[in-house]
Design an enzyme around this catalytic site. Structure first.
Site, short mmCIF file in Angstrom:
data_model
loop_
_atom_site.label_atom_id
_atom_site.label_comp_id
_atom_site.label_asym_id
_atom_site.label_seq_id
_atom_site.Cartn_x
_atom_site.Cartn_y
_atom_site.Cartn_z
CD GLU A 103 -2.59 -1.81 0.44
OE1 GLU A 103 -2.73 -1.16 -0.61
OE2 GLU A 103 -3.17 -2.89 0.64
CG ASP A 115 -3.21 -1.65 -7.71
OD1 ASP A 115 -2.12 -1.77 -7.11
OD2 ASP A 115 -4.27 -1.34 -7.15
#
Length: 531
Positions: free
Chosen positions: A189, A353
């Protein structure tokens, strides 16, 4: 000579989902969808670039859970079956739509795409990790690691041994799979806390990434903002995300994936088809699910799914080429502007991502392909680089202390610590305390050694930030809760059995077969850190 650099960084990660104890678990299809729509299309475009003489450069994380799943024989076999059913379904669809010109055209398009996926899958004998490794070996792809199970480091920092285990196990796993130590790490993250860089340096890692504000709020304030890495006092480099280029791809308001020509993600044949027709291709209990075959395009903002028009991959591909050209143009202007201000080559770091490209944004791999080709042939303002190459060429940078940060919602820690998921942390902290205690034991025999190592695996799996994230998003929550509880329950049983000297060998064998990640893990990685 180019005036600056563009570094495209893809974070390829999925949580460890593997259920040999069940014939069918829907969540295993997260991996299967990503293989079909993201990982194999990326490999295909890399092969095409190499074939056509484009010396591309890109950074990509392949996280330990993802690498473990991609190399797992059970999941490889299940993916093969999944792809075969998909191919069978699309052949029936073509036959079914023989008199519907556009749907037949789309069916034939999907049949061709699935055949290409099958060809690539079989050419690499199902080993996509080896397929990616060839581009690491040719220095086109810089593959970096992540936390062992994507644990959220700032919420573990009161137990440094737990953070160290996430980093060290990941580095060892990387070396086992790629034959060399990793140079960089994608912090799970992008979550950083002050002092984390010391462990990163001790693990032999050269750099990590943060969100932009991790660098912009650093002390002293970095002279070049996010357009140059900073070095920490340990010598580890930190790259920050560029907001401008990220927004162009990510933003639901102004980002490319929202174009009307692109494929609509939320309308799927699994929900549209006649029930009796689709029944063999949905869940065994008869529940409908997404199949990955989607016939409609986004069409326009604010429309209901029933108002969507038919998709046309030809025009979608044209739009992807147009967007790649626009992205290149914007980076050229950005680099020119920054070079004038900085009087040195800027680096624009654009992390995403990986699963955005292909799975969520179906045309994403086409966009990347066009971007590399246009960059290579059509401009000389910037060059594409990967992060290790950049550091080799630019070994001197400003020394600063990064700021605590994460990416995503509001940029700090509240997405992973809030009313939906706060209940998990007292249990995770208690398990970490117990694991540190267990790590100081010497195993009396092979059974205890196995139990101690399995305890380490169960804690690592329970710490995955994916479960807290899913609880917050509100999708698949029962599964995330079940996974967190099951790993903690297995850990606590191991703790009790080891301390009571009553290890259940049969039960341990079953758990080892289910949670088989990190076969070479050594529980001593949790021993108290020196210094």
């Amino acid at each position: 000579m180019s005036l600056g650099y563009l570094a495209l960084v893809l974070h390829a990660h999925l949580p460890f989902v593997r259920h040999p104890e069940s014939d069918y678990v829907l969540e295993e299809e997260w991996l299967f969808e990503a293989i079909t729509e993201t990982y194999i299309p990326l490999l295909t475009l890399f092969e095409g670039l190499k074939r056509d003489g484009v010396d591309f450069k890109m950074t990509m994380s392949l996280t330990p859970p993802l690498v473990s799943m991609l190399r797992d024989p059970l999941l490889q076999e299940r993916y093969d079956q999944h792809l075969a059913k998909l191919q069978e379904l699309i052949e029936k669809e073509i036959e079914h739509n023989v008199h519907h010109g556009h749907l037949r055209y789309l069916g034939e398009f999907y049949a061709t795409e699935f055949s290409k996926v099958r060809e690539t899958w079989e050419r690499y004998n199902g080993d996509l990790v080896a397929a990616f490794k060839q581009f690491l070996d040719s220095n086109n792809l810089e593959i970096i690691t992540c936390g062992a199970t994507h644990g959220y480091f700032p919420l573990m920092k009161m137990y440094p041994q737990a953070v160290w285990a996430q980093i060290q196990v990941a580095c060892e796993h990387y070396e086992e799979n790629f034959g060399q130590p990793p140079k960089g790490i994608w912090l799970p993250e992008c979550a950083y806390y002050d002092g984390l860089e010391r462990m990163i340096a001790d693990a032999g890692l050269r750099y990590f990434l943060t969100d932009g504000h991790g660098i912009l709020y650093a002390r002293p304030r970095p002279r070049f903002g996010t357009y140059a890495p900073i070095f920490t006092e340990t010598g580890v480099a930190v790259f920050g995300r560029d907001h401008e280029s990220s927004q162009q791809v990510w933003s639901s308001e102004v980002g490319y994936p929202g174009a009307p020509e692109y494929r609509e993600f939320y309308r799927d044949l699994g929900w549209d088809a006649d029930y009796e027709f689709i029944k063999p291709y949905i869940m065994p209990n008869g529940q409908r699910k997404n199949t990955g075959i989607k016939y409609h395009k986004i069409t326009g903002r604010g429309l209901g799914l029933s108002e969507k028009e038919y998709y046309d991959p030809h025009w979608a591909r044209e739009k992807a080429a147009e967007h790649a050209g626009n992205f290149m143009f914007n980076r050229e202007r950005q680099v020119e502007h920054l070079y004038q201000i900085m009087q040195r080559p800027p680096i624009i770091v654009s992390p995403y991502d990986a699963e955005l490209f292909g799975h969520w944004w179906y045309e994403g791999p086409w966009f990347i392909d066009y971007l590399f080709r246009k960059t290579w042939f059509d401009q000389n303002t910037y060059e594409m680089t990967h992060l290790a190459d950049y550091l080799r060429k630019h070994p001197t940078q400003q020394v600063c202390r990064p700021a605590q940060s994460s990416w995503g919602f509001r940029g700090f820690h509240e997405y992973w610590l809030n009313e939906t998921n706060a209940w998990i942390y007292p249990h995770l902290h208690k398990a970490a305390e117990r694991m540190i205690t267990l790590s100081c034991r010497e195993a009396e025999d092979e059974l205890e050694w196995r139990a101690l190592n399995q305890a380490a695996r169960e804690l690592l799996l329970a710490q995955s930030s994916d479960w807290a994230f899913i609880m917050r998003t509100g999708t698949m929550v029962p599964y995330a809760v079940r996974r967190t509880r099951s790993h903690l329950q297995r850990f606590n049983k191991l703790w009790e059995d080891i301390n009571q000297d009553k290890i259940d060998a049969g039960w341990l064998e079953k758990v080892e077969a289910i949670d088989n990640i990190f076969p070479n893990v050594n529980y001593r990685v949790y021993r108290p850190l020196m210094g």
